[in-house]
Structures are given as structure tokens and as C-alpha cells.
Design a protein around this motif. Structure first.
Motif, PDB file in Angstrom:
ATOM      1  N   SER A 168     -28.803  11.771  19.088  1.00 39.41           N
ATOM      2  CA  SER A 168     -27.519  12.042  19.740  1.00 39.41           C
ATOM      3  C   SER A 168     -26.390  12.253  18.743  1.00 39.41           C
ATOM      4  N   LYS A 169     -26.547  11.771  17.516  1.00 39.53           N
ATOM      5  CA  LYS A 169     -25.482  11.939  16.528  1.00 39.53           C
ATOM      6  C   LYS A 169     -25.680  13.182  15.665  1.00 39.53           C
ATOM      7  N   ALA A 170     -26.856  13.802  15.725  1.00 40.47           N
ATOM      8  CA  ALA A 170     -27.177  14.877  14.782  1.00 40.47           C
ATOM      9  C   ALA A 170     -27.820  16.028  15.533  1.00 40.47           C
ATOM     10  N   ASN A 171     -26.980  16.830  16.187  1.00 39.74           N
ATOM     11  CA  ASN A 171     -27.473  17.983  16.937  1.00 39.74           C
ATOM     12  C   ASN A 171     -26.419  19.073  16.914  1.00 39.74           C
ATOM     13  N   THR A 172     -26.625  20.132  17.660  1.00 42.69           N
ATOM     14  CA  THR A 172     -25.727  21.285  17.588  1.00 42.69           C
ATOM     15  C   THR A 172     -24.494  21.153  18.463  1.00 42.69           C
ATOM     16  N   ALA A 173     -24.396  20.084  19.246  1.00 46.60           N
ATOM     17  CA  ALA A 173     -23.179  19.783  20.019  1.00 46.60           C
ATOM     18  C   ALA A 173     -22.827  20.876  21.025  1.00 46.60           C
ATOM     19  N   ILE A 174     -23.858  21.553  21.539  1.00 48.70           N
ATOM     20  CA  ILE A 174     -23.653  22.652  22.467  1.00 48.70           C
ATOM     21  C   ILE A 174     -23.844  22.184  23.902  1.00 48.70           C
ATOM     22  N   VAL A 175     -22.951  22.610  24.791  1.00 48.97           N
ATOM     23  CA  VAL A 175     -23.163  22.467  26.220  1.00 48.97           C
ATOM     24  C   VAL A 175     -23.825  23.768  26.672  1.00 48.97           C
ATOM     25  N   HIS A 176     -25.130  23.728  26.844  1.00 49.53           N
ATOM     26  CA  HIS A 176     -25.904  24.933  27.113  1.00 49.53           C
ATOM     27  C   HIS A 176     -25.715  25.418  28.545  1.00 49.53           C
ATOM     28  N   GLY A 177     -25.730  26.747  28.696  1.00 48.99           N
ATOM     29  CA  GLY A 177     -25.607  27.324  30.022  1.00 48.99           C
ATOM     30  C   GLY A 177     -26.848  27.106  30.864  1.00 48.99           C
ATOM     31  N   GLY A 178     -28.038  27.251  30.251  1.00 49.22           N
ATOM     32  CA  GLY A 178     -29.278  27.023  30.974  1.00 49.22           C
ATOM     33  C   GLY A 178     -30.171  28.237  31.126  1.00 49.22           C
ATOM     34  N   TYR A 179     -29.894  29.301  30.370  1.00 49.52           N
ATOM     35  CA  TYR A 179     -30.697  30.519  30.462  1.00 49.52           C
ATOM     36  C   TYR A 179     -32.038  30.386  29.745  1.00 49.52           C
ATOM     37  N   ASP A 180     -32.135  29.460  28.804  1.00 42.77           N
ATOM     38  CA  ASP A 180     -33.256  29.432  27.867  1.00 42.77           C
ATOM     39  C   ASP A 180     -34.487  28.726  28.413  1.00 42.77           C
ATOM     40  N   ALA A 181     -34.275  27.732  29.291  1.00 46.97           N
ATOM     41  CA  ALA A 181     -35.397  26.909  29.755  1.00 46.97           C
ATOM     42  C   ALA A 181     -36.284  27.673  30.732  1.00 46.97           C
ATOM     43  N   LYS A 182     -37.568  27.379  30.693  1.00 38.93           N
ATOM     44  CA  LYS A 182     -38.529  28.015  31.581  1.00 38.93           C
ATOM     45  C   LYS A 182     -38.233  27.630  33.028  1.00 38.93           C
ATOM     46  N   PRO A 183     -38.121  28.600  33.923  1.00 43.41           N
ATOM     47  CA  PRO A 183     -37.835  28.286  35.326  1.00 43.41           C
ATOM     48  C   PRO A 183     -38.850  27.304  35.913  1.00 43.41           C
ATOM     49  N   GLY A 184     -38.344  26.383  36.704  1.00 44.14           N
ATOM     50  CA  GLY A 184     -39.190  25.403  37.353  1.00 44.14           C
ATOM     51  C   GLY A 184     -39.396  24.122  36.572  1.00 44.14           C
ATOM     52  N   THR A 185     -38.918  24.066  35.335  1.00 45.13           N
ATOM     53  CA  THR A 185     -39.078  22.866  34.512  1.00 45.13           C
ATOM     54  C   THR A 185     -37.931  21.891  34.754  1.00 45.13           C
ATOM     55  N   MET A 186     -38.160  20.650  34.333  1.00 43.79           N
ATOM     56  CA  MET A 186     -37.094  19.649  34.360  1.00 43.79           C
ATOM     57  C   MET A 186     -35.935  20.084  33.468  1.00 43.79           C
ATOM     58  N   LYS A 187     -36.265  20.701  32.333  1.00 46.92           N
ATOM     59  CA  LYS A 187     -35.224  21.166  31.432  1.00 46.92           C
ATOM     60  C   LYS A 187     -34.293  22.154  32.132  1.00 46.92           C
ATOM     61  N   ALA A 188     -34.870  23.111  32.858  1.00 50.77           N
ATOM     62  CA  ALA A 188     -34.058  24.104  33.553  1.00 50.77           C
ATOM     63  C   ALA A 188     -33.195  23.454  34.631  1.00 50.77           C
ATOM     64  N   LYS A 189     -33.797  22.597  35.430  1.00 52.92           N
ATOM     65  CA  LYS A 189     -33.088  21.964  36.545  1.00 52.92           C
ATOM     66  C   LYS A 189     -31.920  21.120  36.062  1.00 52.92           C
ATOM     67  N   TYR A 190     -32.186  20.211  35.102  1.00 48.29           N
ATOM     68  CA  TYR A 190     -31.159  19.264  34.699  1.00 48.29           C
ATOM     69  C   TYR A 190     -30.147  19.874  33.736  1.00 48.29           C
ATOM     70  N   ASN A 191     -30.520  20.934  33.028  1.00 46.90           N
ATOM     71  CA  ASN A 191     -29.574  21.650  32.183  1.00 46.90           C
ATOM     72  C   ASN A 191     -28.452  22.233  33.038  1.00 46.90           C
ATOM     73  N   VAL A 192     -28.818  23.000  34.051  1.00 39.88           N
ATOM     74  CA  VAL A 192     -27.814  23.651  34.891  1.00 39.88           C
ATOM     75  C   VAL A 192     -27.007  22.614  35.674  1.00 39.88           C
ATOM     76  N   MET A 193     -27.680  21.606  36.195  1.00 41.37           N
ATOM     77  CA  MET A 193     -26.993  20.555  36.946  1.00 41.37           C
ATOM     78  C   MET A 193     -26.019  19.789  36.040  1.00 41.37           C
ATOM     79  N   GLY A 194     -26.479  19.445  34.826  1.00 44.26           N
ATOM     80  CA  GLY A 194     -25.625  18.707  33.902  1.00 44.26           C
ATOM     81  C   GLY A 194     -24.438  19.520  33.440  1.00 44.26           C
ATOM     82  N   ASN A 195     -24.652  20.813  33.190  1.00 43.69           N
ATOM     83  CA  ASN A 195     -23.555  21.689  32.785  1.00 43.69           C
ATOM     84  C   ASN A 195     -22.422  21.638  33.809  1.00 43.69           C
ATOM     85  N   GLY A 196     -22.788  21.629  35.086  1.00 44.15           N
ATOM     86  CA  GLY A 196     -21.784  21.594  36.139  1.00 44.15           C
ATOM     87  C   GLY A 196     -21.043  20.275  36.248  1.00 44.15           C
TER      88      GLY A 196
END
Length: 484
Positions: A43-71
Motif C-alpha cells: 500500500s505504500k509503494a505503488n503507482t497511486a492510480i485510481v483506475h477507471g476499470g477498462y483493463d480487468a477481464k470482464p466478469g472477474t472480481m477485479k473488474a467488478k470491484y475496480n469500477v465499484m470502488g472508483n465510484g
């Protein structure tokens, strides 16, 4: 034995956000962190980006929670007084044959529910980013991309959770977990805890924690990314976070501004056999510059102020592992949370808190206060505000860190706050003292003195990041043999 309703393991952004979300219920909650401070891992050493959510494979937890978290980010950062900037993201193609791939990413993002995606051409790209390489010919524009300070966000969540009743234990590695009759028994460096529910937010070690209690085994594969940070004089060179279109060579290197005004270049991606090898390497840093130069042709190396690396908790399932373990009732995972984990953290925290509260039949906490005010930053004040601050607290007149204009008042408050700083690095993450161009060359001695005074310990006991990372070995002016 400490009796709890919920015990969280891990003090990164997901653990601290989950703690804050659980504080909204009438539950007795505590968090264990194995390191000397929260936010000591990825958590202290990353790119500090709030990602939009285009990159994650559809249907994955990453895709779902990325878009939800962004909002959820705007509301969270407003409540916690954490800097957030919606600067947009760009995924850049450097040849015409990359444009169809940009369109594919756009369609993928739309399937994930990402709004306001568009592919822009060379002219619009150049208008937005005049300093981008002439080879850049098109880009996917992500309007919902942003930047945030990950360690300030983690600290803010922890402070607000603590203010609402969550207890934090540091230097508390988990050494064992057993199922009791109607609870979990957890042994740790801070003692033994009994909890009706356990939440595994242990980052790079989340597989070890899960595998203590479940036959549904997971494996974390540590992946190191190396970065450069450039001086604030280049704050306006790029406005968006500029990604490179993924190719057979990998995802490329990011060039992005930070909310603090520096420029970040990285990360590389290197799979490791160990989980704590945060060294930077000549090979990795050379790669970051080589690929980063595709975006920014003439990177001014003389203005690099530091390098660092972070380890990502890549899971062998290539997705987040979230929720109750199938064969371990009331044991909840937030495992394998790598990128876009920072963006997903508020959504993951809310999901886990709601799930646990439902299973424990917990009512809402009527006294819960989601508002946290940050430490007033002298560097951001007007002259009139500075005069008022000094009048109310003379320590605001004592600048300790010249590069970042951090005052003694800010450092002392960072120590005194809930889940306060106990190390030099803890001060750095809470105030930016030591993060400027001289990289703590000027301010460290006074920071050590203040920590010694506030914590009532000898300066010889002050550490950089806990453990044996002591900065001083002896006092030359003591009577006797002097320095050891």
C-alpha cells in the motif's frame, strides 16, 4: 485473551478501509499489523492510480470491484480529507496498428461498466499532452482515471476507524489460528485474541493466513515493480496518467504526475521467489527508463530524486479472492489484492463489512462519524493562514523539512494522532518530511529528536521503520566509552 467480534489481519489500505467500514456497526473490532506501522507493505509503494476499470477481464472480481470502488472514491476522500485529483488516464499507441487494440480495450471497459471512454487521435492527444513522444499516434481516454496519495489514504482510514472505536495493534504478527467452539482463536505478537469473525487482509502473506485454516489453498506470487521519482519542477510536464498500450513485451511503463507534484515512472514487473526483496536493481531501473522514454523522450535523469520498489501480491488464480472461505465459516478473505486493489479498496471494505454485519446480526453504530480532518499542511497555506496557524501554535513557525516545508507542529501532531507515527518513515508518510529533493538529508536529525521527545524514548531507540533499523548507535558526548 482479548474478546472481539471481528479481528482484521493486515494494516494495508484494504485492511484499514475494512476497519473503517466495520466501525459503522455496533461491533467490537480490532486490527493486527505485523510491522511497526500500518501501510508498510504494497500500500505504500505503488503507482497511486485510481483506475477507471477498462483493463480487468470482464466478469472477474477485479473488474467488478475496480469500477465499484472508483465510484466511491470521491465521497471517501472528501470525508477523510485526502487529496484526490481526477486527472484522467491515457493508454497510448505508438503505431497505427495499435489503434484496433485501443478499440478492444474501450469495448472491454464498456463491458465492465466504465463510463466516458473514447479513442482520440494524434491531434487531440498532442493538445492534451504536448510533451508526449512524437511517436504517440492515438490513445484511449479514460475520463474516470485519477490519482491519490495511497499512504495518506491508508492512514486516514485507520485514524477514522480508531476514532470510531477500532483498536489497532502493531508489531503483532499472527503466529497461529485455530477454530474454537464458536469463535476463532488467533495467536499473535500482541497476545491471544478470540473473535467471532476473522478478516484476512494480509497482502503478500494472505495465502499463508488462508492456508492456516482452509483446504481451499491459494498461492501468492510476489511480483516486484521498480520506480523512479522526479522532482516537482516537472509537475506540469504531464497532466494525465499515461499508460502504454500492452504489447507482447508487456504492459509497458507508466508516466504519471502524483498529487504531491512529483513525476512517477514505472513499474517494471519481475517475479520473485521471496516476498520482502524490495531492493532496486540496475537492470530493473534501466528497463523503467528504456520503456519510459517511449512516452517521454528525454527523461531528465539529473532531476531524479529517488528510486524505490514495491512488491505486488499476485495470486495464482489471477484474481482477487474475496469473501467467506468455503470450508472455514466466519473466516473472510481479501486475498491476492494487487492492482487495481487501491481503487477497489472502498468497495471491498464495504462488501466485507456488510457481509460480516449481516452474519453477526449487527446493528448500525449511531455514533459513527465518517469525517476525519487531515493535519493542516503549512506548505499549502496562504500567508494569512500561516500567520493564524503560528499564532495558535508557535511550532508552525519551525520548519523541519525545508524541501517539503513541513513544520514541527505537523510532525508532533502526526505522532499524537490515533494510530500515530512511531518511526521516521511513519512521519514521512504522514507529513512528507523527508520526501523532497534532499531525501531527508536535512530533516532527519530533528525528526529523530521530536520522536524521542514525544515517545519518551532515547534517540538511540528511534528507528527508520521499526525492528533493528536504528539510526543511531551511540552518543559521542556521553561519559565513558562513547559510541559503540
Amino acid at each position: 485473551m482479548v474478546m472481539l467480534d471481528v479481528l482484521i489481519i493486515g494494516g494495508g489500505v484494504v485492511g484499514c478501509t475494512t476497519a473503517r467500514m466495520l466501525a459503522g456497526y455496533q461491533l467490537k473490532t480490532a486490527l493486527l499489523e505485523k510491522a511497526s506501522d500500518i501501510c508498510e507493505g504494497q500500500s505504500k509503494a505503488n503507482t497511486a492510480i485510481v483506475h477507471g476499470g477498462y483493463d480487468a477481464k470482464p466478469g472477474t472480481m477485479k473488474a467488478k470491484y475496480n469500477v465499484m470502488g472508483n465510484g466511491m472514491f470521491q465521497k471517501m476522500c472528501s470525508e477523510l480529507d485526502v487529496p484526490l485529483k481526477w486527472n484522467t488516464s491515457l493508454v497510448v499507441a505508438f503505431s497505427e496498428d495499435g489503434i484496433p487494440k485501443l478499440e478492444e480495450l474501450k469495448h472491454q471497459g464498456e463491458r465492465n461498466g466504465v463510463p466516458n471512454l473514447s479513442v482520440i487521435g494524434r491531434e487531440e492527444l498532442r493538445k492534451r499532452e504536448p510533451n508526449i513522444s512524437p511517436a504517440a499516434c492515438a490513445a484511449l481516454l479514460v475520463e474516470t482515471g485519477g490519482i491519490v496519495c495511497p499512504y495518506e489514504l491508508t492512514v486516514a482510514n485507520a485514524e477514522n476507524a480508531a476514532e470510531n472505536g477500532v483498536r489497532f495493534y502493531r508489531n503483532a504478527p499472527v503466529t497461529g489460528i485455530q477454530k474454537g467452539e464458536d469463535c476463532w482463536i488467533v495467536q499473535s505478537g500482541a497476545g491471544t485474541f478470540s473473535a467471532k469473525a476473522v478478516v484476512n487482509c494480509a497482502g503478500l502473506y494472505s495465502d499463508e493466513i488462508n492456508n492456516m485454516v482452509s483446504e481451499d489453498k491459494i498461492r501468492i506470487l510476489p511480483r516486484r515493480g521498480e520506480y523512479y521519482i522526479l522532482d516537482k519542477k516537472y509537475a506540469d510536464v504531464f497532466h494525465a496518467s499515461v499508460f502504454q498500450l500492452p504489447t507482447k513485451m508487456g504492459k509497458g511503463i507508466l508516466v504519471t504526475p502524483t498529487v504531491d507534484g512529483t513525476i512517477l515512472i514505472g513499474p517494471t514487473a519481475e517475479d520473485l521467489d521471496v516476498r520482502d526483496d524490495t531492493r532496486t536493481t540496475s537492470e530493473g531501473l534501466a528497463k523503467a527508463i528504456r520503456f519510459g522514454s517511449l512516452t517521454w523522450e528525454h527523461i531528465p535523469m539529473r532531476d531524479v530524486i529517488t528510486t524505490f520498489s514495491g512488491i505486488r501480491a499476485h495470486c495464482d488464480r489471477d484474481d482477487f479472492v474475496l469473501g467467506e472461505a468455503p470450508d472455514a465459516p466466519m473466516f473472510f478473505n481479501a486475498a491476492g489484492v494487487e492492482s487495481p486493489g487501491l481503487t477497489s479498496s472502498p468497495a471491498i471494505g464495504r462488501y466485507l463489512a456488510e457481509l460480516i454485519a449481516e452474519k453477526l446480526h449487527a446493528k448500525g453504530n449511531p455514533n459513527y462519524n465518517p469525517i476525519r480532518k487531515g493535519i493542516p499542511k503549512f506548505r499549502e497555506m496562504t500567508n494569512e493562514e500561516r500567520a493564524r496557524a503560528i499564532a495558535s501554535n508557535p511550532d508552525y513557525a519551525k520548519v523541519v523539512c525545508r524541501c517539503e516545508t513541513v513544520t514541527e507542529a505537523e510532525i508532533r501532531e502526526a505522532i499524537r494522532r490515533p494510530v500515530g507515527a512511531r518511526t521516521v518513515d511513519g512521519i514521512k508518510r504522514r507529513t512528507r518530511a523527508g520526501m523532497g529533493r534532499c531525501q531527508a538529508g536535512f530533516c532527519t536529525p530533528r525528526t529523530v529528536e521530536i520522536l524521542s521527545e514525544e515517545l519518551h524514548i532515547s534517540p538511540l531507540e528511534v528507528t527508520k521503520f521499526g525492528g533493528n533499523s536504528k539510526l543511531l548507535s551511540g552518543n559521542l558526548f556521553e561519559k565513558g566509552d562513547g559510541a559503540e
